[in-house]
Scaffold this motif. Structure first.
Motif, PDB file in Angstrom:
ATOM      1  N   ARG A  21      -6.079  10.511   0.392  1.00  0.00           N
ATOM      2  CA  ARG A  21      -4.916  10.433   1.294  1.00  0.00           C
ATOM      3  C   ARG A  21      -4.610   8.963   1.602  1.00  0.00           C
ATOM      4  NH1 ARG A  21      -5.160  13.709   6.881  1.00  0.00           N
ATOM      5  NH2 ARG A  21      -4.922  15.518   5.506  1.00  0.00           N
ATOM      6  N   ALA A  22      -3.348   8.594   1.476  1.00  0.00           N
ATOM      7  CA  ALA A  22      -2.986   7.177   1.623  1.00  0.00           C
ATOM      8  C   ALA A  22      -3.150   6.710   3.064  1.00  0.00           C
ATOM      9  CB  ALA A  22      -1.550   6.965   1.167  1.00  0.00           C
ATOM     10  N   GLU A  23      -3.491   5.446   3.179  1.00  0.00           N
ATOM     11  CA  GLU A  23      -3.599   4.788   4.474  1.00  0.00           C
ATOM     12  C   GLU A  23      -2.197   4.651   5.088  1.00  0.00           C
ATOM     13  OE1 GLU A  23      -4.792   0.686   3.857  1.00  0.00           O
ATOM     14  OE2 GLU A  23      -6.765   1.435   4.391  1.00  0.00           O
ATOM     15  N   ASP A  24      -2.064   4.779   6.393  1.00  0.00           N
ATOM     16  CA  ASP A  24      -0.724   4.619   6.980  1.00  0.00           C
ATOM     17  C   ASP A  24      -0.389   3.133   7.160  1.00  0.00           C
ATOM     18  OD1 ASP A  24      -2.127   3.852   9.205  1.00  0.00           O
ATOM     19  OD2 ASP A  24      -1.441   5.495  10.474  1.00  0.00           O
ATOM     20  N   SER A  25       0.889   2.867   7.496  1.00  0.00           N
ATOM     21  CA  SER A  25       1.331   1.469   7.571  1.00  0.00           C
ATOM     22  C   SER A  25       0.647   0.739   8.724  1.00  0.00           C
ATOM     23  CB  SER A  25       2.852   1.397   7.712  1.00  0.00           C
ATOM     24  OG  SER A  25       3.254   2.119   8.852  1.00  0.00           O
ATOM     25  N   PHE A  26       0.281   1.463   9.788  1.00  0.00           N
ATOM     26  CA  PHE A  26      -0.401   0.810  10.918  1.00  0.00           C
ATOM     27  C   PHE A  26      -1.728   0.188  10.463  1.00  0.00           C
ATOM     28  CE2 PHE A  26      -3.235   0.761  14.596  1.00  0.00           C
ATOM     29  CZ  PHE A  26      -2.449   0.092  15.538  1.00  0.00           C
TER      30      PHE A  26
END
Ligand code: DHB
Ligand code: MG
Length: 216
Positions: A21-26
């Motif tokens: 699962r991709a890391e979020d922009s934060f």
């Protein structure tokens, strides 16, 4: 190599990363800001973070202790795996790192689930007023890992987890002339935790190797 293991290559690790699962922009912004502030880029990998989150969800963790906050990247990941009333108690000895982490944690979606403690794990762990801890994540000074392990055995509930980063000793596990001053300490800790009574422990080959252990 034992007969049932595929030899992992960089290609396998890239494949795992691209199926995580991709890391979020934060969290991406947090890491960029940490780099710009001169904080060493030694946070855990997204794959390691995702794996630890799955373990925390499986054991329905509510109370987690982390030793070594650094930039707050792992604390935010840990907290996101807890229910709304859960708490990550995270300990950081470096005041500049604690300031950076606290400011990003305050602006995160899990600000109410993380408490930052300033000081050493050696001083603070014995004084924490919490019991029946669900998980302890070690990512701090390696020479103190044996002390943290003993504290973990006292603080954890049965079925609780000890997670310890850097089992591969910064990539120097098999080096004949290791450059890192903490390599010897990490090798010694590996021998200790592998045979700790009342704990089933195994190294998971994410990032720099992560010990996963359950208190029996
Ligand atoms: C290093 C990496 C880590 O994950 C850590 O906890 C400490 C040091 C390193 O690469 O030096
Ligand atoms: Mg580490």
């Amino acid at each position: 190599m034992s007969e049932s293991n595929v030899l992992l290559t960089a290609q396998h690790l890239d494949y795992i990363a691209s199926h995580t699962r991709a890391e979020d922009s934060f969290l991406q912004e947090l890491k960029a800001a940490a780099r710009a502030s001169g904080i060493p880029a030694i946070w855990i990998s997204p794959e390691q973070a995702g794996f630890i989150q799955i373990l925390l969800k499986l054991c329905r963790a509510r109370t987690v202790i982390e030793v070594g906050t650094l930039a707050g990247y792992s604390a935010i990941n840990l907290a996101r795996a807890l229910p709304a009333d859960g708490c990550v108690h995270t300990i950081e000895i470096n005041p500049a790192h604690a300031d950076f982490a606290a400011s990003w944690i305050r602006r995160s979606d899990v600000a109410g689930r993380i408490k930052v403690y300033r000081g050493s794990g050696r001083d603070l762990l014995p004084a924490l007023p919490i019991r029946d801890v669900d998980a302890l994540f070690l990512d701090a000074d390696k020479a103190s890992y044996p002390f943290y392990l003993r504290e973990g055995m006292r603080l954890l509930r049965t079925g609780g987890l000890i997670l310890a980063d850097n089992a591969f000793a910064f990539g120097e596990l098999f080096a004949t002339q290791p450059q890192d001053r903490e390599t010897t300490a990490m090798r010694q800790f590996n021998e200790l935790i592998a045979t700790q009574t009342g704990l089933q422990a195994i190294i998971v080959p994410f990032g720099d190797g992560c010990w996963v252990a359950v208190k029996e």
